[in-house]
Design an enzyme around this catalytic site. Structure first.
Site, PDB file in Angstrom:
ATOM      1  N   ASP A  89       0.863  -1.185   0.000  1.00 40.49           N
ATOM      2  CA  ASP A  89       0.000   0.000   0.000  1.00 40.49           C
ATOM      3  C   ASP A  89       0.899   1.234   0.000  1.00 40.49           C
ATOM      4  OD1 ASP A  89      -1.896  -1.980   0.388  1.00 40.49           O
ATOM      5  OD2 ASP A  89      -2.944  -0.942   2.011  1.00 40.49           O
ATOM      6  N   LYS A 151      -7.012   3.360  -2.787  1.00 39.90           N
ATOM      7  CA  LYS A 151      -7.341   3.266  -1.366  1.00 39.90           C
ATOM      8  C   LYS A 151      -7.601   4.666  -0.822  1.00 39.90           C
ATOM      9  CE  LYS A 151      -5.063   1.893   3.004  1.00 39.90           C
ATOM     10  NZ  LYS A 151      -3.869   1.233   3.579  1.00 39.90           N
ATOM     11  N   LYS A 183     -10.067  -0.024  -1.969  1.00 36.27           N
ATOM     12  CA  LYS A 183      -9.918  -0.342  -0.553  1.00 36.27           C
ATOM     13  C   LYS A 183     -10.326   0.877   0.262  1.00 36.27           C
ATOM     14  CE  LYS A 183      -6.548  -1.547   3.062  1.00 36.27           C
ATOM     15  NZ  LYS A 183      -5.138  -1.937   3.352  1.00 36.27           N
TER      16      LYS A 183
END
Length: 216
Positions: A89, A151, A183
């Site tokens: 991430d 995300k 996400k």
């Protein structure tokens, strides 16, 4: 709905201790969460405890500000994969986005994705710092750069809200035809919030409240 298979059980606070990471991974095993998300220094420990499971080990790079150089993000990614990370991430450089340095962002995403060696790359947009047009543009740049997910948040913005269903929906609508997924993370503390994010289009949920959510 099996919410446990959406959840990345998360502990990213800066004073996280070994015993807390072990508790996190044990809970992930017990509740069969999709993954755990930990800081890079704990990737190898988490991997060790999860080696006989299908629980993914997720870690972060350029975290939490996104303002490290592209080269540093690449090196962090290489190191994390070497230590056993299953997914990365990466925090987007919000300053570069606001300065319209779009080529820089696409190049950075593509280079970090290459360093992932086939593993999923999620790009954290930090939606609390962006307006709707910037969120949409960031998603488009993630598509161009070859990311696998967009995300919402790090959860580290002072007075930030974190994931909002309206932002998740905008992100989903922007990337859905490209194959990218969304996400949602930041501030997801109960089952209703989790379900709202899934309904808005999220296929992953980053939360430190995973046990509470699946127990409600």
């Amino acid at each position: 709905m099996e919410l446990n298979k959406y959840i990345e059980h998360t502990l990213l606070k800066q004073d996280a201790r070994k015993e807390e990471i072990i508790k996190l991974v044990e809970e992930a095993r017990k509740y069969n969460f999709l993954g755990v998300c930990v800081n890079p220094s704990y990737v190898s420990l988490a991997k060790q405890y999860l080696k006989d499971t299908d629980v993914k080990v997720v870690t972060v790079v350029g975290f939490p500000l996104g303002q490290t150089t592209c080269e540093n993000k690449v090196l962090e990614t290489i190191d994390a994969i070497k230590n056993g990370a299953d997914e990365i991430d990466m925090v987007l450089n919000s300053g570069k986005l606001k300065d319209n340095e779009f080529d820089y962002i696409v190049d950075e995403i593509s280079k970090v994705k290459a360093a992932c060696q086939g593993k999923n790359l999620k790009v954290i947009l930090e939606t609390d710092l962006l307006n709707k047009e910037e969120i949409k543009k960031a998603c488009e740049l993630c598509i161009k750069g070859g990311a696998d997910f967009v995300k919402t948040s790090t959860g580290f913005v002072k007075n930030g809200v974190g994931a909002k269903a309206e932002d998740v929906r905008l992100m989903y609508e922007t990337v859905k035809d490209s194959g990218l997924q969304v996400k949602a993370s930041g501030g997801i503390r109960d089952k209703k919030a989790a379900l709202d994010m899934v309904e808005a289009g999220a296929t992953r949920l980053g939360t430190s409240s995973g046990v509470k959510i699946v127990s409600e």
